[in-house]
Design an enzyme around this catalytic site. Structure first.
Site, PDB file in Angstrom:
ATOM      1  N   HIS A 311     -19.562  11.428 -41.275  1.00  0.00           N
ATOM      2  CA  HIS A 311     -18.904  10.157 -40.632  1.00  0.00           C
ATOM      3  C   HIS A 311     -19.453   9.693 -39.766  1.00  0.00           C
ATOM      4  O   HIS A 311     -20.346  10.807 -38.790  1.00  0.00           O
ATOM      5  CB  HIS A 311     -17.107  10.314 -40.187  1.00  0.00           C
ATOM      6  CG  HIS A 311     -16.120   9.314 -39.558  1.00  0.00           C
ATOM      7  ND1 HIS A 311     -16.283   8.716 -38.277  1.00  0.00           N
ATOM      8  CD2 HIS A 311     -15.328   8.707 -40.329  1.00  0.00           C
ATOM      9  CE1 HIS A 311     -14.924   8.230 -38.583  1.00  0.00           C
ATOM     10  NE2 HIS A 311     -14.958   8.038 -39.385  1.00  0.00           N
ATOM     11  N   ASP A 369     -10.519  11.807 -46.118  1.00  0.00           N
ATOM     12  CA  ASP A 369     -11.105  11.590 -47.399  1.00  0.00           C
ATOM     13  C   ASP A 369     -11.058  12.982 -48.736  1.00  0.00           C
ATOM     14  O   ASP A 369     -10.650  12.758 -49.873  1.00  0.00           O
ATOM     15  CB  ASP A 369     -11.377  10.539 -47.837  1.00  0.00           C
ATOM     16  CG  ASP A 369     -11.105   9.395 -47.367  1.00  0.00           C
ATOM     17  OD1 ASP A 369      -9.641   9.028 -47.577  1.00  0.00           O
ATOM     18  OD2 ASP A 369     -11.707   9.134 -47.093  1.00  0.00           O
TER      19      ASP A 369
HETATM   20  N1  CMC Z   1     -23.255  13.560 -48.283  1.00  0.00           N
HETATM   21  C1  CMC Z   1     -24.630  13.539 -48.158  1.00  0.00           C
HETATM   22  N2  CMC Z   1     -25.703  13.142 -47.777  1.00  0.00           N
HETATM   23  C2  CMC Z   1     -24.826  12.678 -46.489  1.00  0.00           C
HETATM   24  C3  CMC Z   1     -23.644  12.437 -45.897  1.00  0.00           C
HETATM   25  C4  CMC Z   1     -22.810  13.230 -47.003  1.00  0.00           C
HETATM   26  N3  CMC Z   1     -21.234  12.970 -47.359  1.00  0.00           N
HETATM   27  N4  CMC Z   1     -23.025  11.976 -45.277  1.00  0.00           N
HETATM   28  C5  CMC Z   1     -24.323  11.703 -44.629  1.00  0.00           C
HETATM   29  N5  CMC Z   1     -25.301  11.913 -44.935  1.00  0.00           N
HETATM   30  C6  CMC Z   1     -27.021  12.398 -44.256  1.00  0.00           C
HETATM   31  C7  CMC Z   1     -28.057  11.339 -44.909  1.00  0.00           C
HETATM   32  O1  CMC Z   1     -28.371  11.066 -45.535  1.00  0.00           O
HETATM   33  C8  CMC Z   1     -28.850  11.344 -43.870  1.00  0.00           C
HETATM   34  O2  CMC Z   1     -29.265  12.344 -43.809  1.00  0.00           O
HETATM   35  P1  CMC Z   1     -30.956  11.680 -43.020  1.00  0.00           P
HETATM   36  O3  CMC Z   1     -30.708  11.641 -41.712  1.00  0.00           O
HETATM   37  O4  CMC Z   1     -31.796  13.630 -43.706  1.00  0.00           O
HETATM   38  O5  CMC Z   1     -31.250  10.571 -43.540  1.00  0.00           O
HETATM   39  C9  CMC Z   1     -27.696  11.663 -42.204  1.00  0.00           C
HETATM   40  O6  CMC Z   1     -26.503  12.584 -43.064  1.00  0.00           O
HETATM   41  C10 CMC Z   1     -26.937  10.785 -41.595  1.00  0.00           C
HETATM   42  O7  CMC Z   1     -26.243  10.143 -42.747  1.00  0.00           O
HETATM   43  P2  CMC Z   1     -25.469   8.515 -42.071  1.00  0.00           P
HETATM   44  O8  CMC Z   1     -25.775   7.874 -43.544  1.00  0.00           O
HETATM   45  O9  CMC Z   1     -26.949   7.684 -41.745  1.00  0.00           O
HETATM   46  O10 CMC Z   1     -24.579   8.704 -41.532  1.00  0.00           O
HETATM   47  P3  CMC Z   1     -23.940   7.444 -41.438  1.00  0.00           P
HETATM   48  O11 CMC Z   1     -23.072   7.432 -39.495  1.00  0.00           O
HETATM   49  O12 CMC Z   1     -24.717   5.665 -41.291  1.00  0.00           O
HETATM   50  O13 CMC Z   1     -22.663   7.090 -42.649  1.00  0.00           O
HETATM   51  C11 CMC Z   1     -21.120   7.801 -43.861  1.00  0.00           C
HETATM   52  C12 CMC Z   1     -21.294   8.009 -42.194  1.00  0.00           C
HETATM   53  C13 CMC Z   1     -19.164   7.813 -43.907  1.00  0.00           C
HETATM   54  C14 CMC Z   1     -21.011   6.523 -44.438  1.00  0.00           C
HETATM   55  C15 CMC Z   1     -21.487   8.489 -44.438  1.00  0.00           C
HETATM   56  O14 CMC Z   1     -21.340  10.345 -44.021  1.00  0.00           O
HETATM   57  C16 CMC Z   1     -20.957   8.619 -46.306  1.00  0.00           C
HETATM   58  O15 CMC Z   1     -21.488   8.750 -46.915  1.00  0.00           O
HETATM   59  N6  CMC Z   1     -20.187  10.432 -46.220  1.00  0.00           N
HETATM   60  C17 CMC Z   1     -19.564   9.904 -47.571  1.00  0.00           C
HETATM   61  C18 CMC Z   1     -17.872   8.669 -47.863  1.00  0.00           C
HETATM   62  C19 CMC Z   1     -17.012   8.826 -47.350  1.00  0.00           C
HETATM   63  O16 CMC Z   1     -16.375   9.937 -47.320  1.00  0.00           O
HETATM   64  N7  CMC Z   1     -16.805   8.522 -46.322  1.00  0.00           N
HETATM   65  C20 CMC Z   1     -15.538   7.856 -45.643  1.00  0.00           C
HETATM   66  C21 CMC Z   1     -14.996   8.146 -44.189  1.00  0.00           C
HETATM   67  S1  CMC Z   1     -13.573   8.910 -43.754  1.00  0.00           S
HETATM   68  C22 CMC Z   1     -12.793   7.385 -43.688  1.00  0.00           C
HETATM   69  C23 CMC Z   1     -13.076   5.756 -43.616  1.00  0.00           C
HETATM   70  O17 CMC Z   1     -12.703   6.056 -41.752  1.00  0.00           O
HETATM   71  O18 CMC Z   1     -13.566   4.987 -44.302  1.00  0.00           O
END
Ligand code: CMC
Length: 434
Positions: A311, A369
């Site tokens: 998140h 989720d």
């Molecule tokens: N699985 C594997 N790696 C992950 C995941 C994941 N679900 N989420 C983040 N990472 C890794 C990402 O690869 C990155 O690694 P590195 O630093 O080595 O490049 C690091 O963690 C930071 O990730 P980010 O994408 O820069 O983080 P963000 O804050 O931009 O993204 C997120 C947040 C929710 C989009 C992401 O965690 C994600 O895609 N999660 C899966 C989708 C999900 O469950 N979304 C629901 C969110 S809660 C419901 C809502 O409120 O909408």
């Protein structure tokens, strides 16, 4: 007002400039850079709004490190255990939990608006039966501005209140209609003697041949899903609603934009994506294949993510995920599904991920989720409808945020700037010379 300032200095000899530092009631201070461009001719660069507060808000507060979520100061755990969704709607919209008289009045107002214009069903008929419910919901919510033109003036507080009540009241009816249409069953009209969540479940599961027998555990679970998804501060869809409404468009159009944004798998679409992921792992061998799946998630060259994990704000267990996990146990026990293989798989996957250094070092924890899909599936909600139910619940949060923005004397149309990296001015050459 503040007497603290932050000073920005430049290595190229340009004069330093100072900006006020503002404090909220809780949470990090912010540096008020509104005068930055005027003073320096420079913008800030912050793709994804990693460090930008786009507004003042008094609705929802998240402490991502503690794993804390407050609606108007009340902990989500307290609200989930002691209130129902309509209490929470009143709280988000008007700032306070209702007293008995306010609650009776609010119930009455919402109940009187649950039916939709009969013409809506003909509009719905224009969609393919296999259309994704979020495509349908984006269309239906947007179309409400055509069906209810008497409440589309965003700058009229009374009309905004009517459109708020209409949206909260009619979203369950529309989601249930989208479902009934997809399976070719007759629409079920709302029954106003039922409570909000029970009414929704009846519109989903009853048919003209057989009424829905209300099950309190399942209804309570659905109500909890609504409460946990009701608002979540300045997330992508809420920011979309604010930006969209900042142009002065009508509330229905702005909420339709929120629905469209929520659809994405990185946001509301994660519940559907998470359940599909669990199905995939199960189809490939279940718990025994978790290790292989985790390796794929960790592989920098793969695009696979552990859906329902991670998140932007929570760097600790999402408090909503804990409550959803609890509800998951209750629902599966009620339905005699304690040994549900999907739930077991989800728990095993969670355990392994929480012990793995990849997830630990990145502070990736389950989000809401992760378990909500299993609960909805057990209740009988088809997977493609999960995000539509999220939209139903988030509608009140979107409206509360929209109302807050319109009432804010500092409100302006949203207009981000850019760091331009494209072509410098050039002239069009005749086609033979291009
Ligand atoms: N699985 C594997 N790696 C992950 C995941 C994941 N679900 N989420 C983040 N990472 C890794 C990402 O690869 C990155 O690694 P590195 O630093 O080595 O490049 C690091 O963690 C930071 O990730 P980010 O994408 O820069 O983080 P963000 O804050 O931009 O993204 C997120 C947040 C929710 C989009 C992401 O965690 C994600 O895609 N999660 C899966 C989708 C999900 O469950 N979304 C629901 C969110 S809660 C419901 C809502 O409120 O909408």
């Amino acid at each position: 007002m503040t007497d603290r300032t932050a000073t920005l200095s430049f290595s190229d000899g340009s004069p330093s400039v100072s900006f006020p530092v503002l404090s909220g009631t809780i949470g990090p201070d912010v540096i008020d850079i509104r005068s930055l461009y005027g003073k320096t001719g420079k913008f800030t660069y912050d793709p994804g709004f990693m460090s930008t507060a786009a507004c003042r808000s008094a609705i929802t507060y998240i402490d991502g490190d503690k794993g804390e979520l407050l609606y108007r100061g009340y902990a989500i755990e307290d609200l989930a255990r002691h209130c129902d969704f309509l209490d929470v709607c009143h709280l988000l919209l008007y700032g306070e939990l209702p007293d008995a008289a306010q609650r009776a009045d609010f119930d009455q107002r919402v109940t009187r608006h649950t039916m939709v214009n009969e013409q809506m069903q003909f509009f719905l008929r224009g969609f393919r039966r296999d259309a994704h419910p979020m495509a349908v919901m984006t269309g239906l919510v947007g179309a409400m501005s055509a069906f209810y033109p008497d409440s589309i003036n965003l700058h009229d507080a009374h009309q905004r209140d009517i459109s708020a009540i209409r949206l909260i009241a009619k979203m369950p009816t529309l989601v249930a209609m989208a479902y009934k249409y997809s399976v070719g069953q007759p629409y079920m009209y709302p029954r106003n003697e039922l409570a909000y969540a029970a009414n929704f479940m009846r519109m989903m599961f009853a048919t003209p041949c057989e009424d829905y027998k209300v099950n309190d555990v399942l209804v309570r679970a659905m109500d909890r899903i609504f409460i946990l998804h009701a608002d979540h501060e300045q997330n992508a869809s809420t920011s979309t609603v604010r930006l969209c409404a900042s142009s002065g468009t009508n509330p229905f159009a702005a909420i339709a934009a929120g629905v469209a944004c929520l659809w994405g798998p990185a946001h509301g679409g994660a519940n559907e994506a998470c359940l599909n992921m669990l199905y995939d792992i199960q189809a490939q061998g279940g718990v025994a294949r978790i290790g292989e799946f985790i390796e794929k998630v960790k592989d920098k060259n793969s695009t696979v993510r552990l859906m329902g994990f991670g998140h932007r704000v929570y760097k600790n267990y999402d408090p909503r995920a804990k409550l959803m996990r609890e509800t998951c146990h209750e629902v599966l026990s009620e339905l005699g599904l304690h040994d549900d293989p999907l739930f077991k798989l989800a728990m095993a996957l969670e355990k392994i991920a929480l012990e793995d250094d990849y997830f630990v070092s990145r502070k990736l924890y389950p989000n809401v989720d992760y378990y909500s899909g299993i609960v909805q599936k057990a209740i009988g909600i088809p997977v493609p409808l999960f995000t539509a139910i999220f939209a139903l619940a988030r509608t009140v949060g979107w409206i509360a945020q929209l109302n807050e923005m319109i009432a804010d004397p500092e409100y302006k149309i949203g207009r981000p700037r850019q760091l331009f990296v494209g072509a410098t001015p050039r002239t069009v050459k005749p086609i033979a010379q291009r």
